[in-house]
Enzyme design. Structure first.
Site, PDB file in Angstrom:
ATOM      1  N   HIS A  72       0.862  -1.179   0.000  1.00  0.00           N
ATOM      2  CA  HIS A  72       0.000   0.000   0.000  1.00  0.00           C
ATOM      3  C   HIS A  72       0.903   1.235   0.000  1.00  0.00           C
ATOM      4  O   HIS A  72       1.624   1.478   0.985  1.00  0.00           O
ATOM      5  CB  HIS A  72      -0.915   0.002   1.227  1.00  0.00           C
ATOM      6  CG  HIS A  72      -1.876  -1.147   1.240  1.00  0.00           C
ATOM      7  ND1 HIS A  72      -2.214  -1.825   2.398  1.00  0.00           N
ATOM      8  CD2 HIS A  72      -2.568  -1.747   0.236  1.00  0.00           C
ATOM      9  CE1 HIS A  72      -3.072  -2.775   2.104  1.00  0.00           C
ATOM     10  NE2 HIS A  72      -3.301  -2.753   0.806  1.00  0.00           N
ATOM     11  N   GLU A  75       1.449   3.797   3.063  1.00  0.00           N
ATOM     12  CA  GLU A  75       1.896   3.327   4.381  1.00  0.00           C
ATOM     13  C   GLU A  75       3.422   3.387   4.453  1.00  0.00           C
ATOM     14  O   GLU A  75       4.120   2.370   4.441  1.00  0.00           O
ATOM     15  CB  GLU A  75       1.356   1.921   4.623  1.00  0.00           C
ATOM     16  CG  GLU A  75      -0.166   1.890   4.647  1.00  0.00           C
ATOM     17  CD  GLU A  75      -0.750   0.490   4.700  1.00  0.00           C
ATOM     18  OE1 GLU A  75       0.037  -0.480   4.760  1.00  0.00           O
ATOM     19  OE2 GLU A  75      -1.988   0.372   4.676  1.00  0.00           O
ATOM     20  N   HIS A 164       3.330  -3.171   7.133  1.00  0.00           N
ATOM     21  CA  HIS A 164       2.279  -2.211   6.796  1.00  0.00           C
ATOM     22  C   HIS A 164       2.355  -0.984   7.707  1.00  0.00           C
ATOM     23  O   HIS A 164       3.094  -0.961   8.697  1.00  0.00           O
ATOM     24  CB  HIS A 164       0.902  -2.860   6.969  1.00  0.00           C
ATOM     25  CG  HIS A 164       0.561  -3.871   5.925  1.00  0.00           C
ATOM     26  ND1 HIS A 164      -0.180  -3.571   4.810  1.00  0.00           N
ATOM     27  CD2 HIS A 164       0.872  -5.183   5.827  1.00  0.00           C
ATOM     28  CE1 HIS A 164      -0.326  -4.655   4.078  1.00  0.00           C
ATOM     29  NE2 HIS A 164       0.310  -5.652   4.673  1.00  0.00           N
ATOM     30  N   GLU A 251       1.843  -4.237  11.641  1.00  0.00           N
ATOM     31  CA  GLU A 251       1.180  -2.942  11.482  1.00  0.00           C
ATOM     32  C   GLU A 251       1.875  -1.923  12.374  1.00  0.00           C
ATOM     33  O   GLU A 251       2.008  -2.127  13.579  1.00  0.00           O
ATOM     34  CB  GLU A 251      -0.297  -3.043  11.864  1.00  0.00           C
ATOM     35  CG  GLU A 251      -1.130  -3.957  10.978  1.00  0.00           C
ATOM     36  CD  GLU A 251      -1.488  -3.338   9.646  1.00  0.00           C
ATOM     37  OE1 GLU A 251      -1.242  -2.124   9.482  1.00  0.00           O
ATOM     38  OE2 GLU A 251      -1.999  -4.049   8.771  1.00  0.00           O
TER      39      GLU A 251
END
Length: 400
Positions: A72, A75, A164, A251
Site C-alpha cells: 500500500h 503506508e 504495513h 502494522e
C-alpha cells in the site's frame, strides 16, 4: 511537505539501495536483483541477504525468510521499519551473522512502486488493491504479486512478514493466522512427545517475544485470526495455500505512539518519529534472533500453552459458578415466598382466596359472553333482496 506520515519515495529507496551496493563490507552478504517489471516498466527490486561464502549445496539447503513492504503506497512507516531490518541484518554482529549462516532472507522493500511513483494511497496504477489479489494474481494485471507468488511456490519459506502502516493504531502490533485443529506444523520436531499438542500455539511465540523486546508494541492491537474479507491478502494466502504457519503482518502506526515512560506513570499520546520506526526494525531482528533459539522458543511456547489452559479452566469455572448462583437465587426466592405465606394470619389468607375466586368467576363470565356473541353473529343470515322477472326469483346477497 504536508503529508499523513513521513514521506518515503521511490527515489529514496533507490538512493538507499545504491549506498548498500557501494559498501564493500556487505559484498559477501547481499545481492541485488529484479524479480520482474511492473505495469509501468519499473523494476521490482529484491534483495537476497545471507552468507554467500559457502558452497551451492549449502546455500540451496537454507530455509528462506521473506519480508515485503509498501504493498500500500501510502503506508510509508513500513519502508522505514524494513530499512532498519535490513541494516540490522547487515550490522556484522555475532547474532545477525548466525542468522545469515542459517537462513536466506529475500526482501522486497517496495512491492507497489507504480503506486508510490504516481502518488496513490492504497492501489496500483490500475486501481487494484494488490493485497487482495493474492488468491488469483494475473501476470498482465498484477505482475508484482504474480511473480512473488511464483517465487514462493518454488521455494516455500519458513517465515513470512508483510510490513504495513496503520492510520488508526498507535505503536505497532502483529497479526497472525490461528491454525485449525487439522493442521500441524511440520517444521519442528519436538524434543518431548508431550509437546506435540503445543503446535496450536506456535504462531503466538514470535508475538510474545516481540512484545518483550519492542519498546513500542501494543498488545491490544494484535489479531490472532484472519477475517473472511482478508483471506485474499498475503498473510492469508501464504498461510492457507502454502502452509506457511509463521505468516504475519506487522502494522505500524502512521501518526502517533503511546509513551509508556512518563514520569507520572501515565500513558501519553505523542507524535511518531523516524527514529522510532528504526527502533521497531531493530527490535524486530533482536526478537527474531531469540525466536530462532530453540530453548527460548519452547520456554515461551510452554508459557503460552499454560496460560491458554488456565483461561479455559477459568471460563468453565465462571460459567459453572454463574449457573450455581442462578439456581441458588431461584431457590432462595421460593423459600422466601413460602415463609411469607406461612407468616401471614389465617384471616388475610382467607380474604386473598376470596378475591382470587371472585376474579376467576368474573373472567369466566366474560369469556362465556364473548362466545355467545360470536355464535349469534355466525347464525345471522345475510339480507336478501327479491326481484320478480318472468316468474323467476333472483336473490341478490348483500355482501358485508
Amino acid at each position: 511537505y504536508f503529508a499523513l506520515c513521513f514521506p518515503y519515495t521511490y527515489t529514496t529507496l533507490q538512493e538507499y539501495l545504491y549506498k548498500l551496493s557501494i559498501n564493500k563490507i556487505n559484498k559477501n552478504k547481499i545481492k541485488f536483483s529484479t524479480l520482474n517489471k511492473t505495469m509501468c516498466s519499473n523494476p521490482l527490486d529484491i534483495l537476497y541477504i545471507t552468507n554467500f561464502n559457502c558452497s551451492m549445496s549449502d546455500l540451496n539447503s537454507r530455509q528462506s525468510i521473506i519480508f515485503t513492504a509498501r504493498v500500500h503506497p501510502g503506508e510509508t512507516s513500513g519502508s522505514y521499519v524494513i530499512e532498519s531490518v535490513i541494516n540490522n541484518l547487515l550490522n556484522n554482529s555475532v547474532y545477525s551473522n548466525s542468522l545469515l549462516d542459517k537462513y536466506i532472507f529475500k526482501i522486497i522493500p517496495m512491492l507497489n512502486p507504480d503506486g508510490v511513483i504516481h502518488g496513490h494511497y492504497r492501489n496500483n496504477i490500475l486501481g487494484k488493491d494488490l493485497n487482495r489479489m493474492w488468491q488469483d494474481p494475473r501476470a498482465n494485471l498484477t505482475p508484482t504479486i504474480y511473480y512473488l507468488k511464483k517465487l514462493i511456490s518454488i521455494n516455500k519459506p519458513l517465515f513470512f512478514c508483510d510490513f504495513h502502516g496503520h492510520s488508526n493504531m498507535p505503536n505497532c502490533a502483529l497479526y497472525c493466522c490461528s491454525p485449525p485443529k487439522k493442521k500441524k506444523n511440520k517444521f519442528f520436531n519436538y524434543p518431548n512427545s508431550n509437546m506435540k499438542s503445543y503446535h496450536f500455539y506456535e504462531e503466538k511465540v514470535f508475538m510474545r517475544i516481540f512484545e518483550e523486546e519492542a519498546k513500542y508494541y501494543e498488545k491490544t492491537g494484535e489479531k490472532y485470526s484472519i477475517q473472511k474479507s482478508k483471506l485474499k491478502s498475503a498473510r492469508g494466502v501464504i498461510y492457507n495455500e502454502f502452509n506457511v504457519y509463521f505468516s504475519y503482518a506487522l502494522e505500524t502506526g502512521l501518526m502517533t505512539k503511546y509513551n509508556k515512560q512518563n514520569n507520572n506513570n501515565e500513558i501519553v499520546l505523542e507524535p511518531s518519529s523516524i527514529n522510532e520506526y528504526y527502533q521497531i526494525g531493530a527490535d524486530y531482528i533482536s526478537s527474531f534472533i531469540k525466536w530462532d533459539n530453540k530453548s527460548k522458543f519452547y520456554a515461551v511456547l510452554k508459557k503460552i500453552r499454560e496460560g491458554e489452559e488456565c483461561k479455559k479452566t477459568k471460563e468453565k469455572d465462571s460459567i459453572e459458578s454463574s449457573i450455581i448462583k442462578d439456581d441458588s437465587n431461584i431457590s432462595k426466592e421460593k423459600i422466601n415466598n413460602d415463609k411469607s405465606i406461612d407468616n401471614q394470619s389465617p384471616k388475610i389468607v382467607a380474604l386473598k382466596t376470596q378475591k382470587e375466586e371472585t376474579i376467576d368467576s368474573e373472567t369466566k363470565k366474560n369469556t362465556i359472553i364473548k362466545k355467545n356473541k360470536s355464535i349469534k353473529k355466525k347464525r345471522k343470515s345475510p339480507s336478501k333482496s327479491i326481484e320478480i322477472n318472468s316468474n323467476k326469483i333472483k336473490y341478490k346477497h348483500k355482501i358485508k
